[in-house]
Design a protein around this motif. Structure first.
Motif, mmCIF file in Angstrom:
data_model
loop_
_atom_site.group_PDB
_atom_site.id
_atom_site.type_symbol
_atom_site.label_atom_id
_atom_site.label_comp_id
_atom_site.label_asym_id
_atom_site.label_seq_id
_atom_site.Cartn_x
_atom_site.Cartn_y
_atom_site.Cartn_z
ATOM 1 N N GLY A 93 107.921 33.946 -4.617
ATOM 2 C CA GLY A 93 107.897 33.962 -3.166
ATOM 3 C C GLY A 93 108.130 32.601 -2.547
ATOM 4 N N TRP A 94 108.650 32.620 -1.348
ATOM 5 C CA TRP A 94 108.823 31.382 -0.602
ATOM 6 C C TRP A 94 107.549 30.990 0.132
ATOM 7 N N LEU A 95 106.735 31.977 0.436
ATOM 8 C CA LEU A 95 105.483 31.696 1.113
ATOM 9 C C LEU A 95 104.379 32.581 0.549
ATOM 10 N N SER A 96 103.174 32.150 0.718
ATOM 11 C CA SER A 96 102.020 32.897 0.223
ATOM 12 C C SER A 96 101.629 33.966 1.238
ATOM 13 N N ASP A 97 101.637 35.227 0.820
ATOM 14 C CA ASP A 97 101.221 36.291 1.737
ATOM 15 C C ASP A 97 99.747 36.161 2.073
ATOM 16 N N HIS A 98 98.956 35.665 1.123
ATOM 17 C CA HIS A 98 97.525 35.516 1.373
ATOM 18 C C HIS A 98 97.276 34.494 2.479
ATOM 19 N N ILE A 99 97.986 33.370 2.429
ATOM 20 C CA ILE A 99 97.853 32.365 3.479
ATOM 21 C C ILE A 99 98.437 32.877 4.789
ATOM 22 N N CYS A 178 88.640 29.777 6.953
ATOM 23 C CA CYS A 178 89.259 28.466 6.758
ATOM 24 C C CYS A 178 88.911 27.898 5.382
ATOM 25 N N ALA A 179 87.662 28.064 4.955
ATOM 26 C CA ALA A 179 87.277 27.594 3.626
ATOM 27 C C ALA A 179 88.015 28.362 2.541
ATOM 28 N N ASP A 180 88.140 29.662 2.711
ATOM 29 C CA ASP A 180 88.864 30.484 1.745
ATOM 30 C C ASP A 180 90.322 30.059 1.643
ATOM 31 N N MET A 181 90.946 29.806 2.790
ATOM 32 C CA MET A 181 92.339 29.386 2.782
ATOM 33 C C MET A 181 92.496 28.001 2.144
ATOM 34 N N TYR A 182 91.505 27.131 2.331
ATOM 35 C CA TYR A 182 91.565 25.809 1.714
ATOM 36 C C TYR A 182 91.590 25.928 0.191
#
Length: 227
Positions: A93-99, A178-182
């Protein structure tokens, strides 16, 4: 190297029902508007005081559009990646779907935080003394009504408590997200995938949603939400 996710429980919840998380503070705000009883003294007519930000129904519609837009953009990304992979482009992938999902939900929670702050101000503000005439005998506009020192509160303690609970829920979910995404960006995705997802989220969700909120708030004529 094995990496243990410090927010694994929240991450599992987020993967399952991520787009639904903003509905928790939204539901609390709606409940506050439904159960707010009339106050003594006639200052409150039985209806919840008007919110100083966007109406809950408009917020729900906006969150639904954001969720649908994220799905459409992600599937378009997959189709484009699949088409280009057959022409020598690198796989993956080019980008993270989770992010990307996190960026969309963060935008909705940011709107909820702004609405909770505005609703809290409306709950704490004294009620306007309605029906007072100015020197010309005409009833003044609602925005310029006289504030009487003995005016009744703008809302009941129950509504104020529900709005406060909505604000706490929105803030807690936003911080956990935000912590999860970090952790996800740092340990589970390539930097290019994370940056691409964050940039797409800013352009597709956060910028448009906050612009919409400011315009909706301006139409209601209640002052700045983010002041």
């Amino acid at each position: 190297m094995r990496t243990r996710h410090s927010l694994a429980s929240f991450d599992a919840l987020f993967r399952a029902v991520g787009p639904l998380l903003p509905l928790l503070p939204l539901g609390l705000r709606v409940a506050g508007g439904i159960v707010a009883p009339p106050t003594a003294g006639g200052g409150h007519t039985g209806r919840a005081p008007p919110t100083a930000a966007a109406p809950p129904a408009a917020c729900l519609a906006a969150y639904t559009l954001v969720a649908l837009a994220r799905l459409l953009l992600y599937f378009a990304h997959l189709l484009l990646q699949r088409a280009l992979s057959g022409h020598g482009a690198p796989k993956g992938g080019w980008l993270s779907d989770h992010i990307f999902l996190g960026a969309s939900v963060a935008a909705c929670l940011c709107v909820e935080l702004c609405c909770c702050v505005a609703d809290g101000r409306a709950c704490l503000a004294p009620g306007a003394t309605e029906g007072i005439s100015n020197s010309s005998g005409a009833t003044p506009h609602a925005a310029t009504m006289v504030q009487h020192p003995a005016a009744t509160p703008a809302s009941s303690p129950l509504r104020a408590g529900l709005v406060a609970a909505a604000g706490v829920a929105a803030a807690a979910l936003y911080a956990a997200l935000c912590a999860d995404m970090y952790y996800t960006c740092r340990f589970f995705h390539a930097p290019t995938e994370s940056v691409a997802a964050l940039a797409m989220g800013l352009l597709a969700f956060q910028g448009p949603l906050l612009t919409w909120l400011e315009r909706a708030h301006a139409r209601m004529g209640a002052g700045a939400v983010l002041a």
